[in-house]
Design a protein around this motif. Structure first.
Motif, PDB file in Angstrom:
ATOM      1  N   TYR A 183      -7.260  81.327  17.115  1.00  0.00           N
ATOM      2  CA  TYR A 183      -6.247  82.382  17.092  1.00  0.00           C
ATOM      3  C   TYR A 183      -5.120  81.999  18.049  1.00  0.00           C
ATOM      4  O   TYR A 183      -5.373  81.635  19.187  1.00  0.00           O
ATOM      5  N   PRO A 226      -2.264  87.515  19.482  1.00  0.00           N
ATOM      6  CA  PRO A 226      -2.995  88.739  19.144  1.00  0.00           C
ATOM      7  C   PRO A 226      -2.381  89.446  17.949  1.00  0.00           C
ATOM      8  O   PRO A 226      -1.157  89.388  17.753  1.00  0.00           O
ATOM      9  N   THR A 272     -10.046  97.569   8.427  1.00  0.00           N
ATOM     10  CA  THR A 272     -10.691  96.262   8.442  1.00  0.00           C
ATOM     11  C   THR A 272      -9.667  95.216   8.022  1.00  0.00           C
ATOM     12  O   THR A 272      -8.858  95.468   7.135  1.00  0.00           O
ATOM     13  N   GLN A 285     -21.646  91.571  10.984  1.00  0.00           N
ATOM     14  CA  GLN A 285     -20.317  90.978  11.134  1.00  0.00           C
ATOM     15  C   GLN A 285     -19.827  91.125  12.584  1.00  0.00           C
ATOM     16  O   GLN A 285     -19.261  90.186  13.145  1.00  0.00           O
ATOM     17  N   TYR A 327     -16.977  85.322  20.306  1.00  0.00           N
ATOM     18  CA  TYR A 327     -16.071  85.592  21.422  1.00  0.00           C
ATOM     19  C   TYR A 327     -16.791  85.502  22.774  1.00  0.00           C
ATOM     20  O   TYR A 327     -16.166  85.304  23.808  1.00  0.00           O
TER      21      TYR A 327
HETATM   22  P1  AMP Z   1     -11.419  92.436  11.564  1.00  0.00           P
HETATM   23  O1  AMP Z   1     -10.302  93.404  11.260  1.00  0.00           O
HETATM   24  O2  AMP Z   1     -11.955  92.580  12.916  1.00  0.00           O
HETATM   25  O3  AMP Z   1     -12.466  92.483  10.500  1.00  0.00           O
HETATM   26  O4  AMP Z   1     -10.793  90.956  11.520  1.00  0.00           O
HETATM   27  C1  AMP Z   1     -10.281  90.414  10.337  1.00  0.00           C
HETATM   28  C2  AMP Z   1     -10.170  88.906  10.394  1.00  0.00           C
HETATM   29  O5  AMP Z   1      -9.131  88.497  11.267  1.00  0.00           O
HETATM   30  C3  AMP Z   1     -11.415  88.217  10.898  1.00  0.00           C
HETATM   31  O6  AMP Z   1     -11.650  87.164   9.976  1.00  0.00           O
HETATM   32  C4  AMP Z   1     -11.067  87.667  12.248  1.00  0.00           C
HETATM   33  O7  AMP Z   1     -11.749  86.469  12.510  1.00  0.00           O
HETATM   34  C5  AMP Z   1      -9.579  87.431  12.122  1.00  0.00           C
HETATM   35  N1  AMP Z   1      -8.828  87.582  13.376  1.00  0.00           N
HETATM   36  C6  AMP Z   1      -9.036  88.473  14.360  1.00  0.00           C
HETATM   37  N2  AMP Z   1      -8.116  88.341  15.322  1.00  0.00           N
HETATM   38  C7  AMP Z   1      -7.291  87.343  14.944  1.00  0.00           C
HETATM   39  C8  AMP Z   1      -6.128  86.739  15.517  1.00  0.00           C
HETATM   40  N3  AMP Z   1      -5.619  87.146  16.667  1.00  0.00           N
HETATM   41  N4  AMP Z   1      -5.554  85.721  14.843  1.00  0.00           N
HETATM   42  C9  AMP Z   1      -6.049  85.311  13.643  1.00  0.00           C
HETATM   43  N5  AMP Z   1      -7.129  85.847  13.036  1.00  0.00           N
HETATM   44  C10 AMP Z   1      -7.745  86.854  13.680  1.00  0.00           C
END
Ligand code: AMP
Length: 446
Positions: A21, A24, A47, A89, A97
């Motif tokens: 990443y 943020p 999500t 998940q 992390y």
């Molecule tokens: P979530 O909304 O937590 O399910 O995250 C959705 C996807 O975004 C997941 O595949 C994470 O690995 C990815 N993700 C979370 N934060 C970042 C970021 N800062 N940059 C890129 N991808 C991210």
């Protein structure tokens, strides 16, 4: 904004970097400072917005200071989520992390043996991720000690309410220490959610992220209804379109990801596979080759593909239809990123029809059914099923590799006198390609 400016622990930052990443997401930029400052938080985000990291990264930063070298036991953080899939998940995210921290993590959900979960709770595992029902059950039997709990996360709170978990959650939360930080995430801010926040939180800060363009609304989607044994041939057929230049194919199982990749490679299509049985180096190489264009097709499982952030994917192919609508949205969100165009193609077998209907309800729209032009739906006899045991060599009656079906004429051909193959990347759909007649005839003789 960079992650470095947010005040995260160095080891957590390292893990964020490992995940690839670079900056943020909006919910992370807004939520992380609030959580680090010790506030309760209401996060309104769907999500796919990066909300898991939005609560996990600051929580791990704070836990890092408490758990020291990891020998200090005691459950400090509890994440409650509505489904087993979401729990797993979140666990996967937390482990990624927290990979540089001496952190213990365990999950609690129904439908599986409870002893391991009881042990985890009794041992004072630092961070527990749980579904409400089983958690309440084990708490009722005094298997859990939350006296040291500092952080509570209620993830997808709206969904938990929809699923009737409110009474269980109430009971769980009532027995937790009053002095704690409570983070609540929900896709919507309804009256019911407001009631919940009054009940469980103290002066919460609200972080609301505008609805991210939902890929289910922006990506062009269609479905090919097809029998299972025709999938390999259809994939090859579609890949004759040179416009499919960067294709992410999803399979449900690791072994079928390998098989699909092998089948494509055998037909001269540069392909890599990405799944959790592959070593870290193999996975990195697969991704690098895909990004650079050295391979045209990447075949991945859902878990492995999570977090794949590759711009320019022209097509997502759901070779195996996803079991859960959320997975579908995640999958197709991999395309249409950089230049907002992209197609999502799904192969749907008769057995997948129920899931397809559930998906259409979930995304609130129907998906166009298409017939593949020039594809001979009658070409492959049912016994050439892709799930047959793989032969040593693709010879003889038992010896068909998957994809051997491509040696059938795509137009039905009747007598099949002119074998036509999909072994040419980017080739014309109807172009006949010379193939060894023997193999074709063996195929015909089945
Ligand atoms: P979530 O909304 O937590 O399910 O995250 C959705 C996807 O975004 C997941 O595949 C994470 O690995 C990815 N993700 C979370 N934060 C970042 C970021 N800062 N940059 C890129 N991808 C991210």
């Amino acid at each position: 904004m960079s992650f470095h400016s947010l005040g995260l622990d160095a080891k957590v930052l390292q893990a964020v970097q490992d995940a690839g990443y670079t900056e943020p997401t909006p919910i992370q930029a807004a939520a992380i400072p609030q959580v680090l400052a010790g506030h309760d938080l209401i996060g309104i985000a769907q999500t796919g917005t990066g909300k898991t990291a939005a609560f996990t990264l600051p929580m791990l930063t704070k836990l890092a200071a408490v758990i020291g070298d990891g020998r200090q036991r005691g459950t400090r953080a509890l994440v409650i989520a509505p489904t087993r899939e979401l729990v797993l998940q979140i666990e996967e995210n937390v482990k990624a992390y927290g990979r540089h921290l001496p952190l213990s993590v365990a999950t609690v959900f129904g439908g599986v043996g409870e002893q391991q979960q009881i042990n985890a709770l009794r041992n004072g595992t630092h961070l527990i991720i749980a579904c409400p029902g089983r958690l309440l059950d084990l708490m009722g039997r005094r298997c859990a000690d939350f006296s040291q709990l500092q952080y509570l996360v209620l993830d997808e709170a709206d969904r938990m309410l929809d699923m009737g978990f409110l009474p269980s959650i109430r009971q769980v939360v009532r027995s937790l220490p009053q002095k704690r930080q409570t983070l609540l995430f929900s896709a919507t801010l309804s009256k019911e959610i407001e009631v919940l926040t009054h009940e469980f939180q103290r002066a919460p800060k609200l972080v609301q992220i505008g609805r991210r363009a939902n890929p289910a609304e922006t990506v062009t989607q269609f479905v090919y209804e097809i029998s299972k044994n025709l999938k390999p041939a259809l994939l090859l057929h579609l890949l004759r379109d040179p416009g499919m230049d960067m294709v992410l194919v999803f399979s449900r199982m690791k072994h079928s990801a390998d098989r699909i990749a092998r089948g494509l490679e055998q037909k001269g299509i540069r392909t890599a596979a990405l799944h959790s049985n592959r070593s870290q180096n193999q996975r990195l190489k697969a991704l690098k080759d895909f990004k650079s264009g050295a391979v045209r097709v990447l075949v991945a499982t859902d878990i492995a593909a999570r977090g794949i952030d590759v711009d320019g994917i022209s097509h997502v192919v759901n070779y195996d239809f996803p079991m859960h609508a959320e997975d579908y949205v995640h999958r197709i969100g991999r395309t249409g990123r950089a230049h907002a165009v992209g197609d999502a193609i799904s192969f749907v077998t008769p057995e997948d029809q129920g899931e397809l209907r559930a998906l259409e309800r979930f995304i609130g729209r129907g998906i166009v059914r298409k017939k593949a032009e020039g594809f001979n739906y009658a070409a492959v006899p049912p016994q050439v099923a892709e799930d047959r045991p793989r032969p040593q060599q693709s010879r003889g009656p038992q010896g068909h590799r998957p994809f051997s079906s491509q040696s059938r004429p795509p137009q039905g051909g009747g007598g099949g006198s002119r074998p036509v193959s999909g072994n040419r990347e980017g080739g014309n759909e109807h172009r006949p390609v010379a193939r060894p007649a023997g193999r074709f005839q063996r195929f015909r003789s089945r």
